[in-house]
Write an enzyme that holds these catalytic residues in place. Structure first.
Site, short mmCIF file in Angstrom:
data_model
loop_
_atom_site.label_atom_id
_atom_site.label_comp_id
_atom_site.label_asym_id
_atom_site.label_seq_id
_atom_site.Cartn_x
_atom_site.Cartn_y
_atom_site.Cartn_z
N LEU A 109 70.14 86.04 29.22
CA LEU A 109 70.62 86.11 27.85
C LEU A 109 71.96 85.40 27.66
O LEU A 109 72.81 85.37 28.55
CB LEU A 109 70.76 87.57 27.42
N HIS A 118 70.97 84.94 22.06
CA HIS A 118 70.29 86.23 22.09
C HIS A 118 71.17 87.31 21.48
O HIS A 118 70.68 88.21 20.80
CB HIS A 118 69.93 86.60 23.53
N GLN A 168 65.78 80.66 15.40
CA GLN A 168 65.34 79.45 14.72
C GLN A 168 65.33 78.25 15.67
O GLN A 168 64.66 77.25 15.39
CB GLN A 168 66.24 79.18 13.52
#
Length: 301
Positions: free
Chosen positions: A43, A47, A164
């Site tokens: 991560l 994240h 995105q």
């Protein structure tokens, strides 16, 4: 923040979600809400942005950490994918995650690779799908399972959060949820970038200083198109492509301007942008393959 509770089985996750939602009880006439953040671990701040968005909008936040073998075309790529669960739990705890689902592969695929998978269709055959055959079938299959695992058994609002940066993946997940009648609301979270403009990615750790510098040509080319869109002048995609190709450490796979929902290429005809669009690209920078994208909005007025 405290360390989140870690669940290793789907049954344990479902029970923990039920208990957590029951403890919240909702607000007024609204049922409590659950936010799911599926990840493959390793991560980073991208994240963290997903968890922050889920935490801001939901009573209970669940993150999954599972490296999904179905979406890797190259076994070596799967083998070297970073596994950093201890560090991941710290980031998730700092962000206020309540529950973490970190199953073994045998929990998700008890009989080995599944004989039946979700097919990503024509939308999954372009761009990333062309370079990584079967990748999106693997993504959709595991996301469908994760959405089922975290489905609240009590009346609850249910949301799942995706970045995105993986624009094609996000479009496919939205279509899967729509076409197959999943109950979850899919929430897209904007790309998080470093100070040099490079989109956050778990694969960035494999870039040395020289390749990191070279990779910044990707966001630079995207932002040049965004500037043109905002200025109301025709988008010069050819110049953006040439800018990327001029960097010797970058090998471009694709660079296009598409409809944000269908990912169909848009024909510009030398005219200024008249509708929202998405510029997306993929390139290999040294040993690492990177993807990036940027929404393009027409000039105001």
């Amino acid at each position: 923040m405290s360390t989140p509770r870690v669940l290793r089985t789907a049954a344990g996750l479902s029970e923990a979600i039920t208990d957590a939602l029951a403890a919240k009880g909702g607000t007024g006439d609204l049922a409590p809400s659950l936010g799911l953040v599926p990840t493959m671990g390793a991560l980073h701040q991208g994240h963290r942005a997903l968890v922050d968005a889920a935490r801001a909008a939901n009573d209970v936040v669940v993150a999954s950490v599972f490296v999904n073998p179905l979406q890797f075309n190259d076994p070596e790529d799967l083998h070297r994918y970073p596994r950093t669960l201890e560090a991941d739990l710290k980031l998730l705890g700092d962000a206020g995650t309540d529950l973490v689902f970190a199953p073994a592969e045998a929990e998700v695929y008890p009989d080995g690779p599944p004989l039946v998978r979700i097919h990503s269709g024509e939308l999954g055959s372009r761009y990333e799908g062309r370079f990584r055959p079967g990748h999106f079938d693997g993504v959709l299959t595991v996301v469908a399972k994760l959405l089922h695992y975290a489905q609240p058994t009590l009346p609850a609002r249910y949301r799942a959060y995706f970045g995105q940066k993986d624009a094609q993946q996000l479009a496919l997940i939205r279509r899967m949820v729509m076409d197959l009648d999943f109950r979850a609301e899919i929430v897209g979270v904007p790309v998080v970038r470093g100070t040099d403009g490079l989109a956050e990615s778990s694969r960035n750790v494999f870039l040395d200083a020289e390749h990191r510098r070279a990779a910044t040509v990707l966001p630079q080319a995207l932002f040049a198109l965004q500037d043109q869109a905002r200025a109301g002048v025709p988008l010069d995609l050819a110049a953006a492509v040439a800018r990327v190709q001029a960097e010797p450490h970058v090998d471009l796979d694709y660079f296009d301007i598409v409809d944000p929902q269908t990912l169909q290429p848009l024909v510009m005809d030398g005219q200024p942008l008249r509708r929202p669009a998405l510029a997306l690209l993929a390139a290999r920078v040294g040993p690492v393959r990177l993807i990036d994208n940027l929404p393009l909005d027409p000039a105001a007025g």
